[in-house]
Design a protein around this motif. Structure first.
Motif, PDB file in Angstrom:
ATOM      1  N   PHE A 109       0.826  -1.198   0.000  1.00 43.56           N
ATOM      2  CA  PHE A 109       0.000   0.000   0.000  1.00 43.56           C
ATOM      3  C   PHE A 109       0.866   1.256   0.000  1.00 43.56           C
ATOM      4  O   PHE A 109       0.559   2.243  -0.683  1.00 43.56           O
ATOM      5  CB  PHE A 109      -0.933   0.007   1.208  1.00 43.56           C
ATOM      6  CG  PHE A 109      -1.933   1.138   1.204  1.00 43.56           C
ATOM      7  CD1 PHE A 109      -3.019   1.119   0.341  1.00 43.56           C
ATOM      8  CD2 PHE A 109      -1.781   2.227   2.047  1.00 43.56           C
ATOM      9  CE1 PHE A 109      -3.937   2.156   0.322  1.00 43.56           C
ATOM     10  CE2 PHE A 109      -2.688   3.269   2.049  1.00 43.56           C
ATOM     11  CZ  PHE A 109      -3.771   3.238   1.184  1.00 43.56           C
ATOM     12  N   SER A 110       1.956   1.240   0.756  1.00 43.06           N
ATOM     13  CA  SER A 110       2.848   2.398   0.804  1.00 43.06           C
ATOM     14  C   SER A 110       3.459   2.664  -0.568  1.00 43.06           C
ATOM     15  O   SER A 110       3.547   3.820  -1.015  1.00 43.06           O
ATOM     16  CB  SER A 110       3.954   2.172   1.837  1.00 43.06           C
ATOM     17  OG  SER A 110       3.416   2.005   3.133  1.00 43.06           O
ATOM     18  N   GLY A 111       3.899   1.615  -1.246  1.00 40.80           N
ATOM     19  CA  GLY A 111       4.458   1.794  -2.581  1.00 40.80           C
ATOM     20  C   GLY A 111       3.436   2.322  -3.574  1.00 40.80           C
ATOM     21  O   GLY A 111       3.747   3.162  -4.423  1.00 40.80           O
ATOM     22  N   THR A 112       2.208   1.838  -3.456  1.00 38.57           N
ATOM     23  CA  THR A 112       1.145   2.313  -4.339  1.00 38.57           C
ATOM     24  C   THR A 112       0.845   3.784  -4.103  1.00 38.57           C
ATOM     25  O   THR A 112       0.717   4.573  -5.056  1.00 38.57           O
ATOM     26  CB  THR A 112      -0.129   1.472  -4.123  1.00 38.57           C
ATOM     27  OG1 THR A 112       0.173   0.086  -4.314  1.00 38.57           O
ATOM     28  CG2 THR A 112      -1.213   1.887  -5.098  1.00 38.57           C
ATOM     29  N   VAL A 113       0.735   4.166  -2.840  1.00 39.22           N
ATOM     30  CA  VAL A 113       0.475   5.568  -2.515  1.00 39.22           C
ATOM     31  C   VAL A 113       1.630   6.448  -2.967  1.00 39.22           C
ATOM     32  O   VAL A 113       1.422   7.559  -3.492  1.00 39.22           O
ATOM     33  CB  VAL A 113       0.229   5.731  -1.005  1.00 39.22           C
ATOM     34  CG1 VAL A 113       0.159   7.206  -0.621  1.00 39.22           C
ATOM     35  CG2 VAL A 113      -1.062   5.016  -0.601  1.00 39.22           C
ATOM     36  N   LEU A 114       2.850   5.974  -2.782  1.00 40.93           N
ATOM     37  CA  LEU A 114       4.022   6.739  -3.211  1.00 40.93           C
ATOM     38  C   LEU A 114       3.982   7.025  -4.703  1.00 40.93           C
ATOM     39  O   LEU A 114       4.216   8.162  -5.144  1.00 40.93           O
ATOM     40  CB  LEU A 114       5.298   5.965  -2.852  1.00 40.93           C
ATOM     41  CG  LEU A 114       6.621   6.568  -3.334  1.00 40.93           C
ATOM     42  CD1 LEU A 114       6.856   7.912  -2.662  1.00 40.93           C
ATOM     43  CD2 LEU A 114       7.784   5.606  -3.049  1.00 40.93           C
ATOM     44  N   ALA A 115       3.670   6.008  -5.497  1.00 42.44           N
ATOM     45  CA  ALA A 115       3.607   6.194  -6.943  1.00 42.44           C
ATOM     46  C   ALA A 115       2.455   7.115  -7.333  1.00 42.44           C
ATOM     47  O   ALA A 115       2.607   7.997  -8.184  1.00 42.44           O
ATOM     48  CB  ALA A 115       3.450   4.844  -7.637  1.00 42.44           C
ATOM     49  N   ALA A 116       1.292   6.926  -6.703  1.00 37.77           N
ATOM     50  CA  ALA A 116       0.129   7.736  -7.055  1.00 37.77           C
ATOM     51  C   ALA A 116       0.351   9.210  -6.708  1.00 37.77           C
ATOM     52  O   ALA A 116       0.022  10.106  -7.505  1.00 37.77           O
ATOM     53  CB  ALA A 116      -1.112   7.200  -6.340  1.00 37.77           C
ATOM     54  N   VAL A 117       0.922   9.468  -5.530  1.00 33.55           N
ATOM     55  CA  VAL A 117       1.140  10.859  -5.114  1.00 33.55           C
ATOM     56  C   VAL A 117       2.203  11.519  -5.981  1.00 33.55           C
ATOM     57  O   VAL A 117       2.052  12.680  -6.411  1.00 33.55           O
ATOM     58  CB  VAL A 117       1.542  10.912  -3.628  1.00 33.55           C
ATOM     59  CG1 VAL A 117       1.990  12.314  -3.238  1.00 33.55           C
ATOM     60  CG2 VAL A 117       0.370  10.466  -2.750  1.00 33.55           C
ATOM     61  N   THR A 118       3.282  10.799  -6.264  1.00 31.51           N
ATOM     62  CA  THR A 118       4.375  11.379  -7.049  1.00 31.51           C
ATOM     63  C   THR A 118       3.941  11.694  -8.477  1.00 31.51           C
ATOM     64  O   THR A 118       4.107  12.820  -8.965  1.00 31.51           O
ATOM     65  CB  THR A 118       5.583  10.428  -7.061  1.00 31.51           C
ATOM     66  OG1 THR A 118       5.987  10.154  -5.720  1.00 31.51           O
ATOM     67  CG2 THR A 118       6.735  11.052  -7.835  1.00 31.51           C
ATOM     68  N   THR A 119       3.377  10.702  -9.155  1.00 33.44           N
ATOM     69  CA  THR A 119       2.958  10.930 -10.536  1.00 33.44           C
ATOM     70  C   THR A 119       1.790  11.908 -10.605  1.00 33.44           C
ATOM     71  O   THR A 119       1.696  12.713 -11.530  1.00 33.44           O
ATOM     72  CB  THR A 119       2.553   9.603 -11.193  1.00 33.44           C
ATOM     73  OG1 THR A 119       1.504   8.977 -10.419  1.00 33.44           O
ATOM     74  CG2 THR A 119       3.740   8.653 -11.281  1.00 33.44           C
ATOM     75  N   GLY A 120       0.898  11.843  -9.611  1.00 38.12           N
ATOM     76  CA  GLY A 120      -0.214  12.780  -9.586  1.00 38.12           C
ATOM     77  C   GLY A 120       0.242  14.211  -9.402  1.00 38.12           C
ATOM     78  O   GLY A 120      -0.288  15.133 -10.029  1.00 38.12           O
ATOM     79  N   ALA A 121       1.240  14.417  -8.536  1.00 36.11           N
ATOM     80  CA  ALA A 121       1.745  15.771  -8.309  1.00 36.11           C
ATOM     81  C   ALA A 121       2.367  16.342  -9.571  1.00 36.11           C
ATOM     82  O   ALA A 121       2.160  17.525  -9.903  1.00 36.11           O
ATOM     83  CB  ALA A 121       2.766  15.756  -7.172  1.00 36.11           C
ATOM     84  N   VAL A 122       3.127  15.531 -10.286  1.00 36.70           N
ATOM     85  CA  VAL A 122       3.730  15.996 -11.538  1.00 36.70           C
ATOM     86  C   VAL A 122       2.650  16.341 -12.557  1.00 36.70           C
ATOM     87  O   VAL A 122       2.721  17.373 -13.240  1.00 36.70           O
ATOM     88  CB  VAL A 122       4.693  14.933 -12.097  1.00 36.70           C
ATOM     89  CG1 VAL A 122       5.220  15.346 -13.463  1.00 36.70           C
ATOM     90  CG2 VAL A 122       5.847  14.694 -11.135  1.00 36.70           C
ATOM     91  N   SER A 123       1.629  15.498 -12.669  1.00 36.55           N
ATOM     92  CA  SER A 123       0.556  15.747 -13.627  1.00 36.55           C
ATOM     93  C   SER A 123      -0.238  16.999 -13.269  1.00 36.55           C
ATOM     94  O   SER A 123      -0.585  17.805 -14.135  1.00 36.55           O
ATOM     95  CB  SER A 123      -0.379  14.536 -13.696  1.00 36.55           C
ATOM     96  OG  SER A 123       0.309  13.387 -14.146  1.00 36.55           O
ATOM     97  N   VAL A 124      -0.526  17.187 -11.983  1.00 38.83           N
ATOM     98  CA  VAL A 124      -1.271  18.373 -11.549  1.00 38.83           C
ATOM     99  C   VAL A 124      -0.470  19.640 -11.846  1.00 38.83           C
ATOM    100  O   VAL A 124      -1.013  20.640 -12.330  1.00 38.83           O
ATOM    101  CB  VAL A 124      -1.607  18.274 -10.051  1.00 38.83           C
ATOM    102  CG1 VAL A 124      -2.107  19.615  -9.522  1.00 38.83           C
ATOM    103  CG2 VAL A 124      -2.655  17.197  -9.817  1.00 38.83           C
TER     104      VAL A 124
END
Length: 339
Positions: A109-124
């Protein structure tokens, strides 16, 4: 010295036949989950070339990197990638079979959240720089919320494989619906096909999903007999997942083209729900792959049950003796699933 001192030795099964409690260290699951969620889950999006190019769209351009499609125009790709990627990362827990279940699920779950937050921040950041409708707070917030919900739900389904055969079969059933759409997205970008040479899409999607569904039914099996009550549910899961993806595509089309009779988001949602039920009708897709999947699943379940040895009298008597001196033990996912 007990079994708990060396969990890698003679440990119980994990739910996958022939696999013992050995595998990757828990720490390795964090980066592996992060890479899996993004690279594998969003592989069709990355192969399309849109992630790193200027894409005008209806809501303004994005001059820069867009790791995940946080736009209304690509809402279908976001739902598919986030859910399927989350499912895969949750299932990665099987690779660390020697660790406690709580540590494994926390790592994935931590790895999934890490990827989602990182890629999401770049996209936003990219979308905010491009301006337009895509950069509006309400629109961007709604799309981000959809991606987050799909990621968490997908991860939860994937993590269910740690619960034993029933969890594995449920994850496979969801994969039968999501994975077939994901496969088509990949093939469309790696095969030299034209925009009008798509007659193969429906058969490939149907039969690939049927193959995974048959695996789900075989894993679930029919022993004990009460498991047969879950068979209709397993069949309906991928059926409704495919209908849901169709409804999402209609929602995107309604919101981006301003179709007549669709007054904004509430009306588009109502129309999409109606499309969902229409797409769920048996005459809206080929039924033969589903019938074959059920037949193959039934035959495979029977053969699998015949290959499993019946418990001996000594094993049954041992199981009936209360466990008073052994101390706490860690039951395998299969044992917990049988309970």
């Amino acid at each position: 010295m007990t079994e708990h001192d060396h969990p890698n030795e003679a440990g119980p099964d994990t739910g996958a036949p022939g696999l013992r409690r050995r595998g990757l260290p828990v720490a390795a699951l964090v980066p592996l989950s992060a890479v899996t969620w993004w690279v594998v889950g969003f592989l069709p999006w990355l192969l399309s070339g849109t992630a790193g190019s200027d894409h005008p769209g209806r809501g303004g351009g994005h001059a820069g990197m867009l790791p995940v499609p946080l736009t209304v125009e690509e809402l279908g790709s976001l739902v598919e990638g986030a859910a399927f990627g989350g499912l895969l990362t949750g299932a990665l827990g099987l690779l660390a079979r020697s660790a406690p279940r709580r540590q494994v699920t926390t790592a994935t779950f931590s790895g999934t959240v890490l990827a989602a937050v990182t890629t999401g921040a770049v996209s936003v950041t990219t979308l905010l720089g491009g301006g337009g409708v895509a950069a509006e707070g309400a629109v961007l917030g709604m799309v981000c919320l959809v991606g987050a919900v799909c990621t968490v739900v997908g991860w939860a389904v994937g993590a269910a494989v740690m619960l034993g055969g029933t969890g594995v079969s449920a994850a496979l059933a969801v994969s039968a619906g999501l994975g077939s759409a994901w496969l088509i997205g990949v093939l469309l970008h790696i095969l030299p096909v034209g925009p009008y040479d798509l007659a193969w899409v429906t058969p490939v999607r149907g039969w690939s999903g049927a193959g995974v569904l048959a695996m789900a039914l075989i894993v679930l099996g029919g022993r004990p007999a009460r498991r047969l009550l879950l068979w209709p549910l397993l069949v309906l899961i991928p059926w409704f997942v495919e209908s849901g993806m169709t409804a999402v595509q209609y929602l995107v089309q309604s919101l981006t083209t301003g179709s007549a009779g669709v007054p904004g988001l509430p009306g588009a949602l109502d129309a999409s729900i109606e499309v969902f039920w229409l797409a769920s009708a048996p005459d809206m897709r080929p039924v033969l792959p589903w019938v074959v999947a059920i037949v193959v699943g039934a035959v495979g379940a029977v053969l699998r049950s015949r290959g499993q040895p019946a418990p001996t009298a000594s094993a049954r008597s041992t199981a009936s003796v209360p466990n008073v001196d052994r101390g706490p033990t860690s039951a395998s996912p299969v044992e917990e699933g049988e309970r």
